[in-house]
Enzyme design. Structure first.
Site, PDB file in Angstrom:
ATOM      1  N   ARG A  32     -66.270  -7.021   9.768  1.00 11.37           N
ATOM      2  CA  ARG A  32     -65.476  -6.260  10.811  1.00 11.37           C
ATOM      3  C   ARG A  32     -65.780  -4.762  10.975  1.00 11.37           C
ATOM      4  O   ARG A  32     -66.018  -4.409  12.013  1.00 11.37           O
ATOM      5  CB  ARG A  32     -64.114  -6.206  10.004  1.00 11.37           C
ATOM      6  CG  ARG A  32     -62.816  -5.573  10.649  1.00 11.37           C
ATOM      7  CD  ARG A  32     -61.515  -5.415  10.335  1.00 11.37           C
ATOM      8  NE  ARG A  32     -60.980  -6.939  10.045  1.00 11.37           N
ATOM      9  CZ  ARG A  32     -59.712  -7.167   9.506  1.00 11.37           C
ATOM     10  NH1 ARG A  32     -59.056  -6.168   9.089  1.00 11.37           N
ATOM     11  NH2 ARG A  32     -59.394  -8.388   9.613  1.00 11.37           N
ATOM     12  N   HIS A  78     -62.760 -14.539  18.172  1.00 11.75           N
ATOM     13  CA  HIS A  78     -62.292 -13.572  17.492  1.00 11.75           C
ATOM     14  C   HIS A  78     -60.691 -13.712  17.293  1.00 11.75           C
ATOM     15  O   HIS A  78     -60.157 -12.924  18.207  1.00 11.75           O
ATOM     16  CB  HIS A  78     -62.618 -12.049  18.049  1.00 11.75           C
ATOM     17  CG  HIS A  78     -62.327 -10.805  17.109  1.00 11.75           C
ATOM     18  ND1 HIS A  78     -63.392 -10.709  16.214  1.00 11.75           N
ATOM     19  CD2 HIS A  78     -61.889  -9.767  17.068  1.00 11.75           C
ATOM     20  CE1 HIS A  78     -63.055  -9.639  15.399  1.00 11.75           C
ATOM     21  NE2 HIS A  78     -61.938  -8.879  16.168  1.00 11.75           N
ATOM     22  N   TYR A 122     -54.279  -3.414  33.636  1.00 13.08           N
ATOM     23  CA  TYR A 122     -54.608  -2.471  34.617  1.00 13.08           C
ATOM     24  C   TYR A 122     -56.052  -2.223  34.915  1.00 13.08           C
ATOM     25  O   TYR A 122     -56.410  -1.904  36.299  1.00 13.08           O
ATOM     26  CB  TYR A 122     -53.935  -1.102  34.582  1.00 13.08           C
ATOM     27  CG  TYR A 122     -52.454  -1.391  34.382  1.00 13.08           C
ATOM     28  CD1 TYR A 122     -51.606  -1.790  35.650  1.00 13.08           C
ATOM     29  CD2 TYR A 122     -51.574  -1.107  33.267  1.00 13.08           C
ATOM     30  CE1 TYR A 122     -50.414  -1.982  35.430  1.00 13.08           C
ATOM     31  CE2 TYR A 122     -50.382  -0.957  33.312  1.00 13.08           C
ATOM     32  CZ  TYR A 122     -49.454  -1.468  34.366  1.00 13.08           C
ATOM     33  OH  TYR A 122     -48.039  -1.873  34.447  1.00 13.08           O
TER      34      TYR A 122
END
Length: 825
Positions: A32, A78, A122
């Site tokens: 991580r 993931h 967006y």
């Protein structure tokens, strides 16, 4: 029925917690928060790049919605929250965070002001062109692949990474027990250092730093501290200073402004502008009239407009020290190497990358070799088949099906299975003479390619030549000029008080009981001078004009010193009491202010002279009594009092040129006086007690000590002596000849058998003294006019000026100086 086996296992909480947290920590460290030393990527970054490449979302294709890429990553590789994946994707697209952004994004991807990016529904994203260099050749079995979290597909453990991404883009992260902070570097410099290291494996760090002198941040700035960079590249840890790129410009009206065009790495521009504006509003720094953010599409620009005649460089130094215009950057270069976190230096990072590239290029070459060998085998079969075409056709036509045809070709003409498959799959148009020529040319090309591949695999020098050639191609295409300027030394920041404080003339008062204040001249002039807000029993030790840029030294009778800049004093009306010193430092019950000195600057030199009631005297330099960092809450010791009941009687200050000619007069309570030169008193430290000033009889104490300069001595000084019986006597200093220190001295009063006089105070009477105020133990003040009394000899006891039975016994003598007129202040 057989008994079921026991499935419950008893374990201690400590063992369970330790084992579970150990596994969790290992996962956090490896999967991580920390980057791999080979490709410089954390797992989520690697998965994002791999998934987008797998989806064809590359720089040579149209942009796609970020949400689509996030969904692919989360569903296939993931299994974590979409927000963490999108945040990582956004960071890889921000050109003020990465030196070579790995993702291109259309839409709002955040800003240097800390604005969040638009939602992933967006924005649109695709891999940048340089990301292709990280993923290049991944299809050629160059890296190890492992099953994904649900075993439905495979993902790479590392990317081929055809440029040193760990150093180029840096990394930042926090894991369990580890953190990393690797700064970005210049691509061209890192590649040059890599190529040099390949040719010189034993190269020293200094040689590598000729190519990589330090980090190259995407926001530019000025990096100071070559020693810190060297330490970081050697050990993995180091500290440097990073400051903004600034310039002082002159505008119309002869005003100046500070213009900021580059900021330190990861500094929030909006918060920085807000901080500078707060300093202006709160008047922490004087001289700033306006702060504007003029950043536009042409580049970053922050303007700090200054007032007329402001100290531009001083203000800039203050901003460097008190805002994020200058920050300390701490290297903490930690990466996963050999499956474990390691603190790495520059050479280790480059060495690991070179080893990775050698492995990648070797595997790629082996892959290409196998592919070329297989194709050459097929081409050889096709060429042989075309040479016996009629027999081959006859054999195929006699066969039952495709499989039978392949079997017959293998048995009849000794073709291999692969060659037979190629022959039976051959299209009719390929049976022309042109195709035979093409096959011969392809065979020659494959032979040359195979020879080249074998040379790479067999000769390490050729392998390095290939890697070097590819790195140089990456440098030629993607390298950019250095943005961050490196300076060897950290610049010292000297800040003049005048930068932070507005110069203003004020009136200052410090009282005997410890009250302190400053007032505007307007308030002082509008108030009766005697209406100073003090209690009846209190009185001023210092009351006079001062400037807000000046400094006060306040000494108490217990030998303690309190430093106060005038601008820090509480602003009050002249008729108000002011603030008590004990609100900051605390005064003892029997402690009071003895003397106050005002200085324009604290580096002017000179000495203080302190005398005590138990007969000690010392000189201490102003340089030894400089204010400490804790001056607001803790007083300094100016002298060490030996006797428990001793107090400081007097504190004087002399400039360096006054010291050699000054002289001391001491008077004891039992009327002994001694005259000696100040040169006999050594200069000692702040904690010393000093030396003997006078030799005291039993139960005798020093009543007063006067220090006179050469100017005062030349004027023919006169002393005013007050006794406990209320007598006042004036005596010329000539009555006391110059002697040596530590003697008893001469009597200055006639000793009486009954009710002998004892001195309670001695003052210098000159033309600056308007009158004397005698304070009695009952708290009353009586005025004595010195001009009304004659100068007596050493053997007289003077004249009685008060009735002790009515007003009390005298305790103090306070000379009242001639007050300046209000229009002279």
């Amino acid at each position: 029925m057989a008994e079921q086996p026991q499935k419950i296992e008893e374990l201690s909480l400590e063992k369970v917690m330790g084992e579970r947290f150990g596994r969790y920590s290992k996962y956090i460290i490896q999967e991580r928060a920390l980057p791999d030393i080979r490709d410089g990527l954390k797992p989520v970054q690697r998965r994002i790049l791999y998934a987008m490449n797998l989806d064809g979302n590359t720089f040579d294709h149209e942009f796609r919605k970020s949400a689509k890429s996030v969904g692919n990553v989360m569903g296939n590789f993931h299994p974590h929250g979409d927000s963490s994946i999108y945040e990582s994707m956004v960071r890889m697209s921000q050109d003020w965070k990465l030196r070579a952004p790995l993702i291109e994004m259309h839409g709002n991807n955040g800003s240097m002001d800390g604005d969040p990016p638009a939602a992933m529904r967006y924005t649109e994203a695709r891999l940048s062109k340089i990301s292709g260099q990280l993923l290049k050749d991944i299809e050629k079995e160059t890296v190890n692949m492992v099953l994904n979290f649900d075993d439905t597909t495979e993902e790479p453990t590392v990317l081929p990474a055809h440029f040193p991404n760990l150093l180029v883009n840096g990394s930042s992260g926090i894991s369990a027990g580890y953190a990393t902070e690797i700064p970005p570097h210049n691509l061209g410099e890192v590649i040059d250092a890599t190529i040099y290291l390949m040719a010189h494996p034993q190269a020293e760090l200094a040689a590598l730093m000729k190519f990589v002198p330090g980090p190259d941040f995407p926001t530019g700035g000025i990096l100071q501290g070559a020693a810190g960079i060297t330490e970081a590249y050697e050990s993995g840890r180091g500290r440097v200073m990073l400051r903004a790129q600034t310039a002082i410009e002159t505008t119309r009206g002869q005003r100046e402004q500070v213009v900021v065009t580059e900021l330190p790495y990861e500094v929030n521009k909006a918060l920085l502008v807000k901080k500078i504006d707060e300093l202006r509003i709160l008047k922490k720094v004087d001289g700033i009239s306006e702060v504007r953010d003029e950043t536009d599409r042409t580049g970053l620009r922050i303007v700090v407009e200054l007032k007329r005649n402001a100290d531009a460089q001083g203000i800039l130094n203050y901003l460097f020290k008190n805002t994020d215009l200058q920050i300390s950057y701490n290297f903490n270069m930690v990466a996963i190497a050999d499956l474990r976190p390691q603190q790495i230096g520059l050479k280790q990072a480059l060495s690991a990358y070179v080893a990775h590239q050698r492995e990648v290029v070797t595997k790629r070459t082996q892959f290409d070799l196998n592919k070329a060998a297989k194709r050459q085998h097929i081409v050889a079969g096709l060429m042989r088949a075309l040479s016996i075409l009629d027999d081959v056709i006859k054999t195929i036509r006699a066969s039952k099906n495709k499989g039978d045809a392949k079997h017959n070709l293998v048995n009849a003409y000794q073709f291999s299975e692969a060659q037979a498959e190629a022959i039976v799959s051959l299209q009719l148009y390929r049976l022309t003479n042109t195709d035979v020529t093409a096959l011969q040319a392809e065979y020659e090309q494959l032979s040359q390619a195979i020879a080249g591949y074998q040379k790479i695999l067999n000769e390490p020098a050729e392998l390095d030549r290939v890697i070097r050639r590819e790195l140089q191609a990456v440098k030629q295409e993607f390298a950019t000029p250095r943005l961050t300027k490196i300076e060897a030394k950290v610049a010292s920041l000297e800040i003049d008080t005048s930068v932070m404080v507005t110069s203003e003339d004020v009136m200052v008062m410090v009282s005997h009981d410890g009250y302190i204040k400053r007032s505007s001249l307007r308030s002082y002039q509008a108030t009766d001078v005697t209406d100073n807000g003090l209690k009846d029993e209190d009185f001023p030790i210092y009351a006079g004009p001062a400037n807000t840029l000046e400094h006060l030294y306040i000494f108490t009778n217990l030998g303690r010193l309190m430093y106060r800049p005038v601008h820090e004093l509480m602003d009050s009306k002249w008729k108000d009491t002011g603030q008590h010193l004990s609100q900051d430092v605390g005064l003892d019950a029997n402690e009071s202010v003895l003397a106050v000195f005002k200085f324009k600057t604290l580096d002017q030199g000179g000495n203080f002279v302190l005398t005590t009631s138990d007969g000690y005297i010392k000189q201490v330099s102003l340089n030894d009594l400089q204010p400490s960092r804790t001056y607001r809450s803790r007083p300094q010791n100016a002298i060490n009092l030996k006797a428990g009941d001793a107090v400081v009687l007097a504190v004087d200050y002399l400039l360096p040129e006054q010291i050699p000619f000054a002289e001391i007069f001491t008077f004891t309570r039992q009327a002994y006086a001694l005259h000696f030169a100040l040169a006999d008193v050594p200069v000692v430290g702040a904690k010393a007690a000093g030396v003997r000033s006078t030799s005291l009889k039993n139960e005798d104490t020093v009543a007063a000590t006067l220090l006179l300069t050469s100017e005062q001595l030349e004027a023919g000084p006169v002393f005013g002596i007050v006794t406990q019986r209320g007598a006042y006597k004036q005596m010329s200093a000539t009555e006391l000849p110059l002697g040596n220190r530590a003697r008893r001295g001469l009597m200055v009063l006639r000793e009486l058998k009954n009710k002998p006089h004892r001195i309670i105070g001695v003052v210098l009477v000159d033309d600056q003294v308007a009158d004397l105020q005698i304070q009695t133990d009952s708290g009353q003040f009586l005025t004595v006019l010195p001009q009304a009394y004659p100068i007596g000899d050493r053997y007289s006891n003077g004249s009685f000026v008060l009735d002790t039975d009515q007003v009390g016994v005298p305790e103090k003598v306070l000379p009242q100086k001639i007050s300046p007129k209000s229009d002279q202040i």
